[in-house]
Design an enzyme around this catalytic site. Structure first.
Site, PDB file in Angstrom:
ATOM      1  N   ASN A  15       0.425  -8.815  -3.331  1.00 36.30           N
ATOM      2  CA  ASN A  15       1.310  -9.720  -4.068  1.00 36.30           C
ATOM      3  C   ASN A  15       2.445 -10.092  -3.113  1.00 36.30           C
ATOM      4  O   ASN A  15       3.230  -9.239  -2.713  1.00 36.30           O
ATOM      5  CB  ASN A  15       1.839  -9.007  -5.301  1.00 36.30           C
ATOM      6  CG  ASN A  15       2.541  -9.908  -6.288  1.00 36.30           C
ATOM      7  OD1 ASN A  15       3.275  -9.429  -7.129  1.00 36.30           O
ATOM      8  ND2 ASN A  15       2.324 -11.199  -6.233  1.00 36.30           N
ATOM      9  N   CYS A  76       8.892  -8.423 -12.396  1.00 37.20           N
ATOM     10  CA  CYS A  76       7.887  -8.392 -11.331  1.00 37.20           C
ATOM     11  C   CYS A  76       7.820  -6.965 -10.807  1.00 37.20           C
ATOM     12  O   CYS A  76       8.671  -6.544 -10.018  1.00 37.20           O
ATOM     13  CB  CYS A  76       8.229  -9.370 -10.211  1.00 37.20           C
ATOM     14  SG  CYS A  76       7.031  -9.353  -8.856  1.00 37.20           S
ATOM     15  N   GLY A  77       6.821  -6.222 -11.249  1.00 41.66           N
ATOM     16  CA  GLY A  77       6.713  -4.823 -10.856  1.00 41.66           C
ATOM     17  C   GLY A  77       6.438  -4.637  -9.381  1.00 41.66           C
ATOM     18  O   GLY A  77       7.039  -3.777  -8.719  1.00 41.66           O
ATOM     19  N   GLU A 215      -1.143 -15.529 -12.697  1.00 41.99           N
ATOM     20  CA  GLU A 215       0.260 -15.215 -12.943  1.00 41.99           C
ATOM     21  C   GLU A 215       1.046 -16.469 -13.314  1.00 41.99           C
ATOM     22  O   GLU A 215       0.955 -17.496 -12.632  1.00 41.99           O
ATOM     23  CB  GLU A 215       0.862 -14.557 -11.694  1.00 41.99           C
ATOM     24  CG  GLU A 215       2.190 -13.904 -11.930  1.00 41.99           C
ATOM     25  CD  GLU A 215       2.599 -13.017 -10.764  1.00 41.99           C
ATOM     26  OE1 GLU A 215       3.625 -12.335 -10.895  1.00 41.99           O
ATOM     27  OE2 GLU A 215       1.907 -13.007  -9.722  1.00 41.99           O
ATOM     28  N   CYS A 224      -0.471  -8.031  -9.901  1.00 44.05           N
ATOM     29  CA  CYS A 224       0.634  -8.329 -10.813  1.00 44.05           C
ATOM     30  C   CYS A 224       0.940  -7.038 -11.558  1.00 44.05           C
ATOM     31  O   CYS A 224       0.153  -6.589 -12.395  1.00 44.05           O
ATOM     32  CB  CYS A 224       0.272  -9.443 -11.789  1.00 44.05           C
ATOM     33  SG  CYS A 224       1.573  -9.805 -12.999  1.00 44.05           S
TER      34      CYS A 224
END
Length: 303
Positions: A15, A76-77, A215, A224
């Site tokens: 990501n 947003c992890g 996303e 995600c």
């Protein structure tokens, strides 16, 4: 003329993340700057994590999250893990408390380099997600792709991890579905007034889920974190798995635990790529070896 800000290009399981140092500044990153950075192959990103001075007592920093289309995101992890790694390398600290649009969260870097983020508590009421109309049970809502008598995808579970998620359960390889085709249509479906993250999930065992995600505001992604959390809690809520699972996204595995106190813990890696400086107003940038430091493509591409 405003001075340039430092940034680090990083990734969380593929990501693509830009961690921007906006501390001590009164300005913010403009949508035009974000779009310009996103359009450059070297700085292309899924999210910008902009570190600002704290706004709330008891927090270390405020994190503004910007999608590659210039819109604001709540959570947003994977990006949060990148922020933790960058700040840990800079400060020597390993635990942080952040404020985002989704609320306050805590995160910790472990001795093995993995980073755990408390993603908060999931929400399931239709008003909280939100949906455009009342739904009695969000474990399974009426929404499908394809013919009524033979839908390709149908009956997703809906959850919010500070941002809206729809998880479609499938019984075969998640790569068998044209998520690049269905994703944008479902993201913008009228049932989701704030749009939604769209995932395809295949439960392969009582503690393992394979997941692909379109996303919101970013498109296909290799990882995600909030979608992995939404899939994990939805799987447990519908009896498909227990409350501690490994979610395999295209970029690699994330460990997700839905604790008894209702908080969702996400654990995974982060990776530093390069650093530079940029103009928050225009997006003009240059590469260097200074600034924030930590230790592209579609979701099947290389990280």
């Amino acid at each position: 003329m405003a001075t340039k800000a430092a940034f680090a290009r990083m990734n969380g399981l593929g990501n693509q993340i830009i961690v921007a140092d906006m501390r001590g500044r009164a300005d913010s990153i403009t949508s035009a700057a974000a779009i310009r950075l996103a359009s450059d192959s070297e700085t292309a990103f899924d999210q910008i994590m902009a570190i600002h001075d704290p706004r709330t007592p008891g927090t270390d920093y405020y994190i503004a999250i910007i999608n590659c289309d210039g819109t604001q995101a709540q959570a947003c992890g994977n990006g949060t893990r990148c922020v933790v790694q960058a700040l840990a390398a800079e400060t020597g600290r390993h635990a942080f408390t952040f404020e985002t649009r989704a609320g306050i969260l805590t995160a910790t870097e472990h001795d093995d380099g993995l980073i755990s983020v408390d993603m908060g508590t999931p929400r399931f009421d239709w008003q909280d997600i939100p949906l455009a109309q009342a739904v009695a049970d969000t474990r399974k809502i009426e929404l499908q792709v394809g013919p009524a008598d033979a839908p390709v995808l149908h009956s997703p579970s809906i959850a919010s991890m500070g941002n809206p998620h729809a998880v479609f359960w499938v019984d075969k390889d998640v790569w068998s579905y044209e998520l690049d085709k269905f994703g944008p249509l479902l993201e913008n479906h009228p049932i989701f007034p704030e749009r939604a993250n769209i995932s395809i999930a295949h439960v392969t065992s009582s503690d393992t889920i394979d997941l692909r995600t379109w996303e919101r505001g970013a498109g296909l992604t290799r990882a995600c974190g909030s979608a992995a959390c939404a899939a994990a809690v939805s799987a447990a809520r519908t009896g498909r798995t227990g409350r501690k699972v490994t979610v395999n996204v295209p970029g690699g595995p994330l460990l997700i635990e839905w604790r008894d106190d209702d908080h969702v813990m996400m654990t995974g890696p982060a990776e530093w790529e390069f650093s530079g400086t940029f103009d928050p107003a225009t997006g003009e940038w240059s590469r260097d070896t200074q600034g924030l430091q930590g230790s592209g493509n579609a979701d099947r591409g290389t990280a």
